[in-house]
Design a protein around this motif. Structure first.
Motif, PDB file in Angstrom:
ATOM      1  N   GLY A  22      17.020 124.589 -13.295  1.00  0.00           N
ATOM      2  CA  GLY A  22      17.389 124.264 -11.921  1.00  0.00           C
ATOM      3  C   GLY A  22      18.810 123.723 -11.814  1.00  0.00           C
ATOM      4  O   GLY A  22      19.469 123.409 -12.810  1.00  0.00           O
ATOM      5  N   ASP A  23      19.265 123.598 -10.567  1.00  0.00           N
ATOM      6  CA  ASP A  23      20.640 123.162 -10.310  1.00  0.00           C
ATOM      7  C   ASP A  23      20.900 121.752 -10.840  1.00  0.00           C
ATOM      8  O   ASP A  23      21.960 121.486 -11.426  1.00  0.00           O
ATOM      9  CB  ASP A  23      20.927 123.206  -8.810  1.00  0.00           C
ATOM     10  N   ALA A  24      19.952 120.865 -10.651  1.00  0.00           N
ATOM     11  CA  ALA A  24      20.151 119.484 -11.079  1.00  0.00           C
ATOM     12  C   ALA A  24      20.309 119.406 -12.594  1.00  0.00           C
ATOM     13  O   ALA A  24      21.205 118.712 -13.113  1.00  0.00           O
ATOM     14  CB  ALA A  24      18.981 118.617 -10.609  1.00  0.00           C
ATOM     15  N   GLU A  25      19.457 120.102 -13.309  1.00  0.00           N
ATOM     16  CA  GLU A  25      19.529 120.068 -14.764  1.00  0.00           C
ATOM     17  C   GLU A  25      20.780 120.781 -15.262  1.00  0.00           C
ATOM     18  O   GLU A  25      21.389 120.375 -16.256  1.00  0.00           O
ATOM     19  CB  GLU A  25      18.269 120.721 -15.361  1.00  0.00           C
ATOM     20  N   GLU A  30      26.075 120.464 -17.891  1.00  0.00           N
ATOM     21  CA  GLU A  30      27.511 120.742 -17.809  1.00  0.00           C
ATOM     22  C   GLU A  30      28.317 119.458 -17.984  1.00  0.00           C
ATOM     23  O   GLU A  30      29.387 119.451 -18.619  1.00  0.00           O
ATOM     24  CB  GLU A  30      27.833 121.412 -16.482  1.00  0.00           C
ATOM     25  N   ALA A  31      27.828 118.357 -17.421  1.00  0.00           N
ATOM     26  CA  ALA A  31      28.497 117.061 -17.590  1.00  0.00           C
ATOM     27  C   ALA A  31      28.476 116.640 -19.053  1.00  0.00           C
ATOM     28  O   ALA A  31      29.459 116.111 -19.592  1.00  0.00           O
ATOM     29  CB  ALA A  31      27.829 116.011 -16.718  1.00  0.00           C
ATOM     30  N   LEU A  32      27.325 116.901 -19.732  1.00  0.00           N
ATOM     31  CA  LEU A  32      27.209 116.564 -21.152  1.00  0.00           C
ATOM     32  C   LEU A  32      28.200 117.363 -21.989  1.00  0.00           C
ATOM     33  O   LEU A  32      28.870 116.827 -22.885  1.00  0.00           O
ATOM     34  CB  LEU A  32      25.777 116.818 -21.616  1.00  0.00           C
ATOM     35  N   SER A  34      30.991 118.598 -21.092  1.00  0.00           N
ATOM     36  CA  SER A  34      32.378 118.238 -20.809  1.00  0.00           C
ATOM     37  C   SER A  34      32.832 116.999 -21.570  1.00  0.00           C
ATOM     38  O   SER A  34      34.028 116.796 -21.802  1.00  0.00           O
ATOM     39  CB  SER A  34      32.565 118.036 -19.307  1.00  0.00           C
ATOM     40  N   ARG A  35      31.858 116.147 -22.009  1.00  0.00           N
ATOM     41  CA  ARG A  35      32.245 114.891 -22.648  1.00  0.00           C
ATOM     42  C   ARG A  35      31.812 114.786 -24.104  1.00  0.00           C
ATOM     43  O   ARG A  35      32.280 113.908 -24.829  1.00  0.00           O
ATOM     44  CB  ARG A  35      31.664 113.715 -21.866  1.00  0.00           C
ATOM     45  N   ASP A  36      30.892 115.667 -24.546  1.00  0.00           N
ATOM     46  CA  ASP A  36      30.333 115.550 -25.898  1.00  0.00           C
ATOM     47  C   ASP A  36      30.750 116.758 -26.735  1.00  0.00           C
ATOM     48  O   ASP A  36      30.278 117.880 -26.496  1.00  0.00           O
ATOM     49  CB  ASP A  36      28.806 115.450 -25.822  1.00  0.00           C
ATOM     50  N   GLU A  37      31.617 116.555 -27.722  1.00  0.00           N
ATOM     51  CA  GLU A  37      32.127 117.653 -28.540  1.00  0.00           C
ATOM     52  C   GLU A  37      31.028 118.272 -29.419  1.00  0.00           C
ATOM     53  O   GLU A  37      31.015 119.475 -29.646  1.00  0.00           O
ATOM     54  CB  GLU A  37      33.283 117.166 -29.420  1.00  0.00           C
ATOM     55  N   ASP A  38      30.119 117.455 -29.924  1.00  0.00           N
ATOM     56  CA  ASP A  38      29.029 117.992 -30.743  1.00  0.00           C
ATOM     57  C   ASP A  38      28.130 118.914 -29.918  1.00  0.00           C
ATOM     58  O   ASP A  38      27.704 119.982 -30.379  1.00  0.00           O
ATOM     59  CB  ASP A  38      28.197 116.848 -31.333  1.00  0.00           C
ATOM     60  N   ALA A  39      27.820 118.501 -28.693  1.00  0.00           N
ATOM     61  CA  ALA A  39      26.999 119.335 -27.810  1.00  0.00           C
ATOM     62  C   ALA A  39      27.721 120.628 -27.479  1.00  0.00           C
ATOM     63  O   ALA A  39      27.111 121.708 -27.421  1.00  0.00           O
ATOM     64  CB  ALA A  39      26.658 118.566 -26.547  1.00  0.00           C
ATOM     65  N   LYS A  40      29.041 120.525 -27.276  1.00  0.00           N
ATOM     66  CA  LYS A  40      29.828 121.710 -26.951  1.00  0.00           C
ATOM     67  C   LYS A  40      29.850 122.693 -28.125  1.00  0.00           C
ATOM     68  O   LYS A  40      29.743 123.915 -27.945  1.00  0.00           O
ATOM     69  CB  LYS A  40      31.245 121.302 -26.575  1.00  0.00           C
ATOM     70  N   ALA A  41      29.978 122.157 -29.366  1.00  0.00           N
ATOM     71  CA  ALA A  41      29.973 123.022 -30.554  1.00  0.00           C
ATOM     72  C   ALA A  41      28.622 123.723 -30.705  1.00  0.00           C
ATOM     73  O   ALA A  41      28.546 124.918 -31.032  1.00  0.00           O
ATOM     74  CB  ALA A  41      30.293 122.193 -31.796  1.00  0.00           C
ATOM     75  N   LEU A  42      27.537 122.967 -30.465  1.00  0.00           N
ATOM     76  CA  LEU A  42      26.203 123.560 -30.527  1.00  0.00           C
ATOM     77  C   LEU A  42      26.052 124.644 -29.470  1.00  0.00           C
ATOM     78  O   LEU A  42      25.486 125.723 -29.722  1.00  0.00           O
ATOM     79  CB  LEU A  42      25.142 122.474 -30.338  1.00  0.00           C
TER      80      LEU A  42
END
Length: 275
Positions: A22-25, A30-32, A34-42
């Motif tokens: 859903g939109d909320a999730e 997307e916010a996560l 933008s700020r978490d490099e480990d999450a972005k790499a995953l």
């Protein structure tokens, strides 16, 4: 839409890649990112796996089925291999839409690896067609012939029994095995005549008999100097046919008839003593 809160991050990001949240999730993830490099790499690894999985499934669905694989599956199961292959792959694609795309990529690799292993495993059979033919054996050809010729009414034999001496000369010359036509009246069988067949690439003599019940029997033989000579009789059943085989004088013999007939070996022993 799926609700992935509370699940592992890999699951949540896979659902995000598939557009199944859903939109909320979506905003939360997307916010996560933008700020978490480990999450972005995953996320990037999962995205790359998703792209590979899509390509792998597409190639799997459209890749031509090797002829060797077609023959192998047809002989083993009677299933149309292309239909089975497409159906399996399609079912997997649908399944991949429900589960995380990372899992779909793994399944794609597994399927492709298994298919490659199967094809490589069957390559030896393709490289040795002579061995495949030999494995089938001359008795398989004899069984096929008997099922066809035993149903003939007007053309049961090629040369009738009235030309007995001609039959012996003709077949002995053609096959390379000297013999005498066994008279099996004491076993309830009347000699009808003979045919010349080809089995496993060799000429084969066929002597045809009819029982008082109208059942068709045949004694078939070919020259075979490589098989061990033995006085043993080997009886077997192939669907509706009974077969008794033996070796004698540099030749292989088989008596073929209805599998329901209980006196097959007795007939074979009498024929072997007379032929």
């Amino acid at each position: 839409m799926q609700q992935t809160k509370g699940h592992a991050l890999e699951v949540r990001l896979s659902a995000y890649i598939d557009g199944e949240i859903g939109d909320a999730e979506r905003s939360e993830l997307e916010a996560l990112l933008s700020r978490d490099e480990d999450a972005k790499a995953l996320f990037e690894r999962l995205k790359a796996g998703s792209s590979f999985g899509d390509t792998a499934f597409e190639d799997f669905l459209h890749d031509p089925v090797p002829l060797a694989l077609v023959r192998q599956i047809k002989q083993g199961s009677g299933i149309n291999p292309k239909t089975e292959r497409v159906a399996t792959a399609t079912a997997t694609v649908r399944h991949a839409r429900v589960w995380p795309r990372a899992l779909a990529a793994s399944v794609a690799l597994m399927l492709l690896g298994g298919a490659a292993g199967f094809i490589v495993g069957t390559a030896n059979n393709v490289a040795e067609p002579t061995n495949v033919a030999a494995a089938r054996g001359w008795l398989d050809d004899i069984a096929d012939y008997h099922r066809i010729y035993s149903r003939q009414k007007e053309h049961l034999v090629e040369v009738p029994a009235s030309e007995g001496p001609k039959i012996e000369t003709w077949l002995a010359t053609s096959v390379g095995v000297s013999f005498k036509v066994p008279q099996l009246g004491g076993k309830g069988l009347t000699f009808e005549g003979a045919r010349l067949l080809v089995a496993n690439g060799k000429p084969v003599a066929q002597l045809v008999y009819r029982s008082t019940e109208g059942e068709i029997f045949a004694i078939c033989f070919l020259k075979n100097t490589t098989a061990p000579q033995s006085s043993e009789f080997d009886e077997s059943i192939r669907d509706d046919l009974g077969m008794v085989t033996w070796q004698r004088g540099g030749a292989s013999f088989v008596l073929v008839g209805p599998s329901a007939h209980v006196g097959m070996q007795d007939i074979a022993e009498t024929a072997a003593a007379a032929i």
